[in-house]
Design an enzyme around this catalytic site. Structure first.
Site, short mmCIF file in Angstrom:
data_model
loop_
_atom_site.label_atom_id
_atom_site.label_comp_id
_atom_site.label_asym_id
_atom_site.label_seq_id
_atom_site.Cartn_x
_atom_site.Cartn_y
_atom_site.Cartn_z
N CYS A 147 33.49 45.15 1.35
CA CYS A 147 32.37 44.52 0.42
C CYS A 147 32.95 43.59 -0.57
CB CYS A 147 31.42 45.66 -0.07
SG CYS A 147 30.06 45.15 -0.62
N HIS A 206 29.98 48.80 4.37
CA HIS A 206 30.78 50.26 3.92
C HIS A 206 31.14 50.86 4.99
CE1 HIS A 206 30.52 49.13 -0.43
NE2 HIS A 206 29.20 48.75 -0.08
N GLU A 213 33.08 53.35 4.88
CA GLU A 213 33.34 54.73 4.43
C GLU A 213 32.02 55.44 4.58
OE1 GLU A 213 33.32 51.70 2.86
OE2 GLU A 213 32.73 52.09 0.82
#
Ligand code: XMP
Length: 508
Positions: free
Chosen positions: A78, A166, A168
């Site tokens: 990001c 993202h 994660e």
């Protein structure tokens, strides 16, 4: 110890990146973007986190990667990706509509090692206000979404990648795989950082650090201090002196059962019964912060007095864990707010002891894994968080020995029942409060005028936000019935149905 460095630009997800990497049994450190440590051969790769800032803003966080060797793999996520593009001449604009939520990622280069085993199309999670409109020369797009062409890119010929989504977060279906591809594939990490290897290297490190000196540690009955004690015990055996203070504000029978359990694990522990002191100092005090201060001060006094009896003690051990460590060095931004506040009340600062913190590298669940590997009593291992001031802040208003005794009885019925019904382990934290009001009831032929018990049970990840648990009605009915029948002085039971925010977990 091989490791990945995560440069933190203040994203709310920075900690989550670390969690994902640790799940691969790879150690990683979160460091502020402007405090990059010297890169030695143990650093296998760098991840640049997201950020609430815009790269084009004047005061945006700008890292200096000058000291990073060319061959070291880098993954920007990001903001990190936008910075990789913008800082080398790419164009980043704030998009008219914030790109937020799910998007479909289409792979453009299936041969790229970052996208190994990623399907041609998969769901990813976007959350950014800026977008990369054009990439610098030599950058190659490796995946796109319908609205973001440059969703993932690589700098040709260099081990540098950027992804605008993202990976994660849970909603990125193959996010874990992408991070695995980076950490285990591209960076070549071995993934051998297990509880056992952590214990082995920590024990060796502690022996070297402490030598033949003595260490004092305050046990609380909670997971962190217990695991810290077991690690030190393994490293230095009887040089470790533990102190377990009974403030008179613990749960019913907790002092004796936990003390017995500590002794059973072979710890050199001294139990100090100081309930009278705490309770007499609390007499007449109703303000919650004032109560906290008194309990904290008394704890330090009792602990100090005991510690001073240990001849030649040089070290104070503390159960500080990783989130507390990052908190104290965090970049201002969302990641700084993720913190279980006010844990570890004021421990002796004037003792002039050196501080040793064997758990400072671990997240809470890692502490539990290490505790399990060290043979920590399962009762302690799975225990809910319990506030330092104990029942002192769960007896609302003035704390008296009678009120503490009433609360201990009610709390025990509640907690034992949660365990018996298999509900305890699904709950993050549960407990009972004694309210400072009396209400009218009727029992048999008699009118009663007695106290109210409030029951609380919440789910949470870190205590910062929480939701109330939808306990079964039948269970609640049974609690109300049993508590009122068995606990003298209580004629009403209520259940707290507030989330945090706007309420807090504790009532004081
Ligand atoms: P609140 O009530 O602020 O609680 O939502 C969040 C978490 O912190 C615990 N807590 C404390 N822990 N000392 C502690 O060590 C304190 O004074 C204290 N106050 C709250 C609370 O039990 C919950 O887990």
């Amino acid at each position: 110890m091989e490791r990945i460095l995560i440069l933190d630009f203040g994203s709310q997800y920075t900690m989550l990146i670390a969690r994902r990497i640790r799940e691969m049994n790879v150690y990683c450190d979160i460091v502020p973007f402007n405090k990059i440590p010297a890169i030695d051969s143990e650093v296998k790769g760098i991840v640049l986190s997201g950020s609430p800032s815009s790269v084009t803003a004047e005061n945006a966080p700008r890292p200096d990667l000058g000291g990073v060797p060319e061959e070291l793999p880098i993954l920007g996520i990001c903001y990190g990706a936008q910075w990789l593009a913008w800082s080398r001449g790419g164009k980043v604009y704030s998009s008219d509509t914030r790109e937020y939520g799910r998007a479909l990622l289409s792979v453009k280069d299936a041969q790229d090692p970052l996208l190994k085993d990623i399907p041609a199309e998969s769901q990813v999670w976007m959350s950014h206000g800026d977008t990369i409109n054009s990439l610098p020369e030599g950058y190659k797009v490796i995946a796109s979404t319908a609205s973001v062409d440059n969703a993932a890119f690589r700098i040709s010929g260099k081990p540098v990648w950027g992804i605008q989504f993202h990976a994660e977060v849970h909603h990125s279906d193959y996010g874990r795989q992408i991070l695995r591809n980076f950490v285990l594939g591209i960076c070549g990490c071995a993934g051998d950082w297990t509880p056992d290897s952590f214990i082995e290297s920590t024990v060796a490190g502690l022996r070297e650090q402490i030598g033949s000196e003595k260490v004092v540690l305050g046990l609380s009955g909670g997971v962190d201090s217990s695991v810290a004690a077991l690690l030190l015990h393994r490293a230095i055996g009887p040089q470790l002196h533990c102190i377990f203070v009974d403030s008179g504000l613990l749960r019913k029978d907790e002092f004796s059962s936990v003390l017995a359990s500590y002794k059973g694990m072979g710890l050199n522990v001294k139990g100090v019964e100081a309930g009278d002191k705490f309770l007499s100092d609390l007499a007449g005090v109703t303000d919650p912060e004032q109560k906290r201060k008194i309990i904290g001060r008394d704890f330090v006094e009792v602990f100090n007095a005991e510690a001073e009896k240990i001849e030649d003690v040089r070290w104070l051990a503390q159960g500080t864990i990783y989130p507390d460590v990052i908190e104290s060095s965090a970049v201002p931004g969302a990641s700084a707010t993720i913190k279980s506040h006010h844990n570890v009340g004021g421990l002796p600062k004037d003792m002039k002891l050196k501080v040793v913190e064997p758990l400072r590298l671990l997240f809470k669940d890692e502490v539990r894994r290490v505790g399990k590997a060290l043979g920590l009593d399962p009762e302690i291992l799975g225990r809910h968080p319990f506030p330092g001031p104990g029942l002192g802040i769960r007896v609302l208003g003035e704390v008296t020995p009678e009120k503490v005794a009433i609360l201990q009885e009610a709390d025990k019925i509640y907690i034992d029942s949660l365990k018996r019904e298999g509900l305890y382990d699904q709950i993050w934290q549960a407990g009972a409060m004694l309210l400072p009001i009396k209400s009218v009831g009727v029992m048999g032929d008699e009118r009663t005028y007695e106290y109210t018990i409030a029951l609380r049970a919440v789910t949470s990840v870190d205590g910062m936000t929480a939701d109330w648990v939808r306990l079964p009605y039948d269970f609640l009915a049974e609690m109300s019935d049993t508590i009122i029948r068995r606990v003298k002085g209580v004629n009403r039971v209520v259940y707290d149905i507030c989330s945090k925010p706007p309420a807090t977990i504790e009532w004081e």
